[in-house]
Design a protein around this motif. Structure first.
Motif, PDB file in Angstrom:
ATOM      1  N   GLU A 169       0.845  -1.188   0.000  1.00 30.82           N
ATOM      2  CA  GLU A 169       0.000   0.000   0.000  1.00 30.82           C
ATOM      3  C   GLU A 169       0.884   1.243   0.000  1.00 30.82           C
ATOM      4  N   PRO A 170       0.975   1.957  -1.113  1.00 30.84           N
ATOM      5  CA  PRO A 170       1.783   3.182  -1.162  1.00 30.84           C
ATOM      6  C   PRO A 170       0.995   4.389  -0.656  1.00 30.84           C
ATOM      7  N   GLU A 171       1.742   5.383  -0.172  1.00 27.19           N
ATOM      8  CA  GLU A 171       1.148   6.634   0.287  1.00 27.19           C
ATOM      9  C   GLU A 171       1.909   7.789  -0.355  1.00 27.19           C
ATOM     10  N   VAL A 172       1.261   8.479  -1.268  1.00 28.25           N
ATOM     11  CA  VAL A 172       1.888   9.584  -1.979  1.00 28.25           C
ATOM     12  C   VAL A 172       1.757  10.844  -1.129  1.00 28.25           C
ATOM     13  N   ASP A 173       2.883  11.377  -0.673  1.00 29.11           N
ATOM     14  CA  ASP A 173       2.865  12.603   0.117  1.00 29.11           C
ATOM     15  C   ASP A 173       3.258  13.789  -0.756  1.00 29.11           C
ATOM     16  N   ALA A 174       3.365  14.961  -0.129  1.00 31.85           N
ATOM     17  CA  ALA A 174       3.644  16.183  -0.884  1.00 31.85           C
ATOM     18  C   ALA A 174       5.012  16.143  -1.550  1.00 31.85           C
ATOM     19  N   ILE A 175       6.003  15.521  -0.917  1.00 30.52           N
ATOM     20  CA  ILE A 175       7.345  15.477  -1.496  1.00 30.52           C
ATOM     21  C   ILE A 175       7.343  14.657  -2.778  1.00 30.52           C
TER      22      ILE A 175
END
Length: 702
Positions: free
Chosen positions: A435-441
């Motif tokens: 499960e990936p989590e795309v953050d602001a960076i």
């Protein structure tokens, strides 16, 4: 025994297993992984030349995250490498805290799941009972050591206590020293222009200051003679400061002169675990089928945190008008793992055949984060910027990811008659979820990137057999299936560099890497002589190639994507033997001989080229004398010449060429596989930005 998840002598195990006890570690003065496996042919410990030191463990030609490394049953963190300034290795174990090390050669997924494709390395730490003898309820000891090869000092202290129900220990250690010596004699600091390019001829190690510390604390409570609760706290920390002589001088990739490069690396691992062991479970008044679900069990819950942080400072001289800049880089890789393990054992007698069942479950959840940061400083103007093209820091090379694994396994050791023949079938079912989590960076560097989830279920069977056909002689062998789930860094790796014309995209269709392994061997275990000869053949399918070029997209960008491509086969023969000369003749009391050898060969079946990760012929030979108070050993390790290598290109490749040729050398090329390796000839602007970069091929560029 790691090979069977049950207590078994090595003679009853249906595959090749190496067991190194604490006594043998002390005899070899083991300081690190390289010392531990120095005389074990077929097992290789990678050691970096310049900065990062010990890297991974290779078993029969496979290494990295394809080999499971665990401490007290808990897998150590992953390795991760990207570029020249980022290398998270797996050297997280203090040898002084170990009671035993076990190595299972070949696929081990039927008992340990993903990442056991090439084998299993299992470390078991000491308990209070290992320090407390009969009738002794307290222990305190101090140890000190010196290593001349790295001018290293090491020391530690251990305190242990034991009573009727409670026992515990605390062991602390510290080590410090300099760069390990090698046989290099070239002390050049600056590179040399050779064959049309700048190369470093230095062979001596870079100056380095190293230090580390470790902690092992255990508290045991035994409410009954057949039960134990164990609370463990373990930590390991290492630091190294390196003056990177091998990175000084003219850099062909950046067209700059590195006046000085300093590196500071730091890694930590800490874990807390609570476990419970029961040697007698259920009803035991009668030995019959159905007398309880298990005779013995053990379980543990754990939390493990690890982090690698690496800082690099480059002081550079550039052509006018820039003249000088300072580049500061930081790499961070950390993992947080929580897990539960349950193992049960049950013995059943039925009609002259005994079944020793082992079954259980493994559940783990791991959160992985990686980040690269940096700052470029211009000392003449005082300007600072996070832009180091093609990157604008901070960046992530893959999204923050959570991987969850749930597995069930069962093994049945079927013993016929008086134990002369054993059949050992096993199977494990793993369910893996990413499960990936795309953050602001990550989103800022990849605005159009769509991260994908991944779910895999894999079945890994195994069948082994041992036949004691004549006294001390036995035959063993079998088949094992191995697999490795697609890792987070390959499934969702992604970035776009329009300036240099390429992009990396996710691949939700990646398949697990798999292997089929066969092994057969002959053992002899006598009072004076023991020997083992085995042969194996392992076939590997669907190896994952990271960032493979797959074509162009609608915008004209070159597209790179991880994919399943490789098929490989590795086969070999291994031999180990030992002789207690004192058991053969009284005049040789205390004397012993050891010998071992391994031959292997590997090929990429798609291209027909040899696998360079496979070792050449290796061997070891030692003679030792041991008395009541002291002993001595003379040992040697021998390595054959590597005579099968991939062909080397006679000229630099111009892969994925773009732009017009250089007016001097008529060459052109872009190599976007690594971000910094981007080159366009000075006679023509790039297709997209108009930036001019000096030709990588022509001499006299400084």
């Amino acid at each position: 025994m790691t090979a069977t998840r049950t207590e078994r002598v090595a003679a009853d195990v249906p595959n090749t297993v190496d067991v190194i006890e604490r006594e043998r570690m002390d005899e070899l003065l083991v300081r690190d992984l390289a010392d531990l496996f120095r005389y074990e042919p077929g097992i290789t410990v990678g050691i970096g030349f310049g900065r990062y030191g010990i890297g991974d463990i290779r078993i029969r030609g496979l290494g990295g995250n394809r080999v499971r490394i665990q401490t007290d049953g808990i897998a150590v963190p992953d390795a991760f490498l990207i570029g020249s300034f980022s290398n998270a290795n797996r050297n997280f174990v203090d040898m002084d805290t170990l009671k035993r090390a076990e190595v299972v050669r070949g696929p081990g997924s039927s008992l340990y799941g993903s990442d056991a494709l090439g084998g299993v390395v299992s470390f078991i730490t000491r308990d209070p009972a290992d320090y407390l003898g009969e009738g002794r309820d307290a222990y305190f000891g101090v140890r000190m050591g010196y290593g001349s090869d790295w001018n290293g000092l090491s020391g530690g202290a251990t305190a242990a206590f034991g009573g009727e129900r409670w026992s515990g220990l605390v062991a602390v250690g510290h080590r410090q020293g300099r760069e390990p010596e090698n046989m290099g004699t070239n002390d050049d600091v600056e590179p040399t222009f050779l064959d049309g390019r700048w190369v470093h001829l230095r062979t001596k190690p870079n100056p380095q200051q190293r230090d580390g510390r470790s902690l092992l604390a255990k508290l045991l409570f035994a409410p009954a003679a057949d039960q134990r609760f164990r609370l463990t706290v373990e930590g390991n920390e290492d630091s190294a400061d390196t003056d990177m002589y091998t990175s000084r001088g003219f850099q062909q990739l950046t067209m700059a002169v590195n006046d000085r490069v300093l590196a500071s690396d730091h890694q930590t691992r800490a874990r807390v675990s609570l476990g419970h062991e029961m040697d007698a479970v259920g009803v035991h008044e009668m030995d019959a089928v159905g007398a309880g679900f298990a005779d013995a069990l053990d379980w543990q819950v754990y939390r493990q945190d690890s982090e690698t942080t690496q800082h690099t400072v480059e002081e550079r001289t550039l052509p006018a008008p820039t003249l000088a800049d300072i580049r500061r880089r930081e790499f961070n890789f950390d993992q947080r793992a929580d897990g539960l393990q349950l193992n049960l054992r049950k013995g059943i007698d039925a009609g002259g055949v005994r079944h020793d069942l082992a079954y259980g479950l493994d559940v783990s959840r791991t959160r992985t984060r990686q980040k690269r940061d940096g700052l470029r400083i211009f000392p003449l103007t005082g300007v600072e910027t996070p832009a180091m093209l093609p990157d604008v820091f901070p960046v992530r090379d893959f999204p923050n990811s959570t991987t969850t694994t749930a597995a069930l396994y069962v093994q049945d050791e079927i013993i016929f008659g008086d134990g002369g023949f054993r059949l050992v079938p096993a199977v494990r079912v793993d369910h893996y979820r990413l499960e990936p989590e795309v953050d602001a960076i990550f989103a800022g560097d990849n605005p159009d990137f769509v991260a994908v989830d991944l779910t895999e279920t894999q079945v890994s069977p195994k069948l082994g057999a041992v036949w004691h056909f004549s006294g001390d002689w036995s035959l063993f062998g079998g088949y094992a299936r191995g697999f490795r789930a697609p890792p987070y860094s390959d499934v969702n790796i992604g970035f776009t560099n329009a300036m240099f014309g390429y992009t990396a995209v996710a691949n939700p269709d990646l398949r697990p890497e798999t292997s089929d392994g066969f092994e057969a061997g002959l053992r002899f275990n006598g009072d004076a002589v023991h020997a083992s000869l085995s042969g194996y053949s392992n076939r590997y399918d669907d190896f994952i190639e990271s960032m493979a070029f797959v074509g162009f997209n609608e915008e004209g960008l070159m597209v790179y994507q991880s994919r399943n491509v490789a098929q490989a086969k590795i086969r070999g023969v291994e031999f180990k033997a030992g002789v207690d000369l004192g058991a053969l003749a009284n005049g040789w009391d205390g004397w012993s001989l050891r010998a071992a050898a391994a031959w292997s060969r590997g090929e990429d079946e798609a291209s027909g080229e040899p696998l360079e990760s496979v070792d050449p012929l290796t061997g070891s030979l030692g003679i030792a004398w041991r008395g009541e108070a002291w002993g001595v050993e003379l040992a040697g390790r021998f390595v054959g010449r590597r005579d099968r290598c991939r062909p080397r290109p006679t000229a630099r490749p111009t892969t994925k060429a773009r732009g017009t040729p250089c007016s001097t050398c008529t060459r052109t090329g872009i190599s976007p596989r690594a971000r910094a390796w981007t080159w366009v000839c000075p006679t023509s602007p790039t297709a997209r930005t108009g930036a001019r970069v000096r030709c990588r091929w022509c001499p006299g560029r400084a």
